[in-house]
Design a protein around this motif. Structure first.
Motif, mmCIF file in Angstrom:
data_model
loop_
_atom_site.group_PDB
_atom_site.id
_atom_site.type_symbol
_atom_site.label_atom_id
_atom_site.label_comp_id
_atom_site.label_asym_id
_atom_site.label_seq_id
_atom_site.Cartn_x
_atom_site.Cartn_y
_atom_site.Cartn_z
ATOM 1 N N VAL A 1 48.575 -24.467 13.394
ATOM 2 C CA VAL A 1 47.806 -24.983 12.262
ATOM 3 C C VAL A 1 47.725 -26.500 12.331
ATOM 4 O O VAL A 1 46.676 -27.107 12.110
ATOM 5 C CB VAL A 1 48.429 -24.530 10.924
ATOM 6 N N ALA A 2 48.862 -27.154 12.647
ATOM 7 C CA ALA A 2 48.887 -28.624 12.724
ATOM 8 C C ALA A 2 47.921 -29.132 13.781
ATOM 9 O O ALA A 2 47.172 -30.089 13.559
ATOM 10 C CB ALA A 2 50.302 -29.111 13.027
ATOM 11 N N ILE A 3 47.934 -28.475 14.945
ATOM 12 C CA ILE A 3 47.038 -28.896 16.019
ATOM 13 C C ILE A 3 45.580 -28.647 15.615
ATOM 14 O O ILE A 3 44.702 -29.465 15.876
ATOM 15 C CB ILE A 3 47.378 -28.150 17.319
ATOM 16 N N GLY A 4 45.332 -27.523 14.924
ATOM 17 C CA GLY A 4 43.976 -27.245 14.469
ATOM 18 C C GLY A 4 43.478 -28.288 13.491
ATOM 19 O O GLY A 4 42.331 -28.745 13.569
ATOM 20 N N VAL A 5 44.350 -28.693 12.562
ATOM 21 C CA VAL A 5 43.977 -29.728 11.593
ATOM 22 C C VAL A 5 43.675 -31.028 12.315
ATOM 23 O O VAL A 5 42.704 -31.729 12.009
ATOM 24 C CB VAL A 5 45.107 -29.937 10.564
ATOM 25 N N ALA A 6 44.503 -31.381 13.301
ATOM 26 C CA ALA A 6 44.291 -32.618 14.051
ATOM 27 C C ALA A 6 42.953 -32.574 14.782
ATOM 28 O O ALA A 6 42.222 -33.572 14.829
ATOM 29 C CB ALA A 6 45.428 -32.833 15.056
ATOM 30 N N MET A 7 42.618 -31.415 15.345
ATOM 31 C CA MET A 7 41.363 -31.304 16.081
ATOM 32 C C MET A 7 40.163 -31.398 15.141
ATOM 33 O O MET A 7 39.157 -32.024 15.448
ATOM 34 C CB MET A 7 41.319 -29.990 16.857
ATOM 35 N N LEU A 8 40.287 -30.806 13.956
ATOM 36 C CA LEU A 8 39.200 -30.891 12.992
ATOM 37 C C LEU A 8 38.995 -32.326 12.530
ATOM 38 O O LEU A 8 37.876 -32.788 12.340
ATOM 39 C CB LEU A 8 39.502 -29.982 11.782
ATOM 40 N N ALA A 9 40.116 -33.055 12.344
ATOM 41 C CA ALA A 9 40.012 -34.453 11.923
ATOM 42 C C ALA A 9 39.262 -35.268 12.954
ATOM 43 O O ALA A 9 38.536 -36.205 12.629
ATOM 44 C CB ALA A 9 41.409 -35.040 11.704
ATOM 45 N N GLY A 10 39.442 -34.912 14.230
ATOM 46 C CA GLY A 10 38.787 -35.666 15.293
ATOM 47 C C GLY A 10 37.310 -35.331 15.434
ATOM 48 O O GLY A 10 36.590 -36.002 16.165
ATOM 49 N N CYS A 11 36.848 -34.284 14.727
ATOM 50 C CA CYS A 11 35.455 -33.886 14.849
ATOM 51 C C CYS A 11 34.536 -34.620 13.877
ATOM 52 O O CYS A 11 33.328 -34.419 13.878
ATOM 53 C CB CYS A 11 35.324 -32.374 14.620
ATOM 54 N N ALA A 12 35.092 -35.425 12.990
ATOM 55 C CA ALA A 12 34.276 -36.168 12.044
ATOM 56 C C ALA A 12 33.390 -37.151 12.797
ATOM 57 O O ALA A 12 33.680 -37.544 13.915
ATOM 58 C CB ALA A 12 35.179 -36.904 11.058
ATOM 59 N N THR A 13 32.275 -37.538 12.137
ATOM 60 C CA THR A 13 31.359 -38.489 12.756
ATOM 61 C C THR A 13 32.086 -39.794 13.030
ATOM 62 O O THR A 13 32.748 -40.348 12.156
ATOM 63 C CB THR A 13 30.160 -38.743 11.832
#
Length: 389
Positions: free
Chosen positions: A18-30
């Protein structure tokens, strides 16, 4: 394994995923392109107001040194390693009435009322850069260098430096050292290599500034993987027997992404520093949970628990200032950028006591209280001391 459901994983593994998924989603922002580095010509009335003494807080100046390769086509810097440092000077228009540390980047139609905007940009030769840095030192001879962390582009690190400088109302020009991060969530290993390769360049910058008699103290502020780079650079200076440089350093590591055993080894090589190293930590930093998982579930320094008597004892033994900043709100959804909010709580990014040398009584474990009740050393920040003096 591919058909295994998430609920069949052990609880610890779920947390890591979950932590890694959250980090990856954060990096997908414009994310901002190098276009945001292009100076904007403001309307005459706004430009005039930025020149007035009353509007000093609406404009900040930043110096930047980078060993990234220049991106000639786009006017910025990439993620490849350059043979030489490039030096630049920037002036920013800072939006008034901003409420948090979130940075609004300029668009094709810049709005200085809402957005941080570059209004001046100039490349400098090395000697001119050092001269400008020395000229803009604070009244007590202090100069500050910010070293960004993993997954940062040059422009993101530059605007973050401007935000911190604006919120802290720092006199003079803070310095950004930008190393060639891949600026990608999947670039963790590449970033670690890039950080290691940047030790000599950061060493060169620090040594150049230290050579001036006007510079009495150099605040070396490293965030995340930038903290690892800072510690490796200080270690390199020690192995070079550059105590004259180390004596001027005030090292602050925010959410340091450093293996605890590696950190212990670094401290052993560096030895006792005249100004104790400060660590800004938080137990619920989810980005460091992810990096710990990537590293084989090895603990990171940035998640130290100061309620642990062993940690408090170690802080005293190693002459460290360990400051828990969990009470500060983060803006990244991960609890990893709390350091960016510290500026608004103090008169300076790191305001050490009257420019004096720190004593053994300044070390230990502290809790930062964002409500603001008292002043805790080493920063003039609200807090309560939990470690024995």
């Amino acid at each position: 394994m591919t058909g295994q459901r998430l609920n069949e994983f052990p609880l610890g593994a779920k947390t890591m995923l979950v932590a890694i998924g959250v980090a990856m989603l954060a990096g997908c922002a414009t994310r901002p392109s190098p276009d945001v580095l292009n100076p904007v010509h403001l309307p005459v009335h706004l430009n005039a107001s930025l020149q007035s003494d009353e509007a000093a807080s609406s404009r900040v100046n930043v110096l930047a040194a980078t060993n990234r390769n220049p991106d000639i086509a786009r006017g910025g810097f990439g993620s490849a390693w350059a043979d030489n440092l490039t030096y630049e000077q920037y002036a920013f228009s800072v939006p008034p009435n901003r409420k948090d540390t979130a940075i609004t980047y300029p668009t094709s139609r810049p709005d200085p009322e809402r957005q941080f905007v570059v209004i001046q940009r100039k490349q400098l030769p090395r000697d001119a850069f050092v001269e400008e840095a020395v000229r803009s030192t604070q009244s007590d001879g202090t100069v500050g260098i910010f070293v960004h962390g993993y997954n940062y582009s040059y422009q993101e690190a530059l605007f973050r430096t401007a935000q911190i400088a604006a919120d802290a109302n720092i006199p003079g020009s803070p310095i950004l050292f930008s190393w060639p991060s891949a600026a990608a969530v999947a670039g963790y290993v590449a970033d670690r290599d890039a950080a290691l390769s940047s030790r000599s360049d950061l060493d060169s910058l620090v040594t150049s500034l230290s050579a001036s008699g006007k510079v009495k103290r150099i605040i070396l502020f490293g965030h995340s993987m930038g903290g690892f780079l800072v510690m490796e650079t200080v270690r390199q200076l020690k192995l070079q027997h550059r105590d004259d440089v180390i004596d001027k350093l005030a090292v602050i590591l925010a959410a340091p992404d450093i293996d605890i055993d590696v950190f212990r080894s670094q401290l052993k090589d560096i030895g006792r520093m005249p100004i104790p190293i400060s660590l800004l930590v938080s137990k619920d930093d989810r980005a460091l949970v992810a990096s710990s998982f990537i590293a084989g579930e090895r603990a990171r320094v940035g998640r130290l628990d100061i309620d642990d008597p062993v940690i408090r004892e170690a802080a005293l033994k190693e002459r460290l200032r360990v400051i828990d900043i969990t009470s500060i709100q983060a803006s990244d959804g991960l609890g990893h950028d709390r350091y960016a909010s510290l500026a608004k709580f103090g008169a300076q990014l790191a305001s050490f006591e009257s420019g004096r040398r720190s004593s053994a009584g300044d070390v230990g474990a502290y809790v930062f209280d964002a409500a603001g009740a008292a002043v805790a050393s080493p920063f003039r920040l609200a807090g309560r001391v939990v470690g024995s003096q």
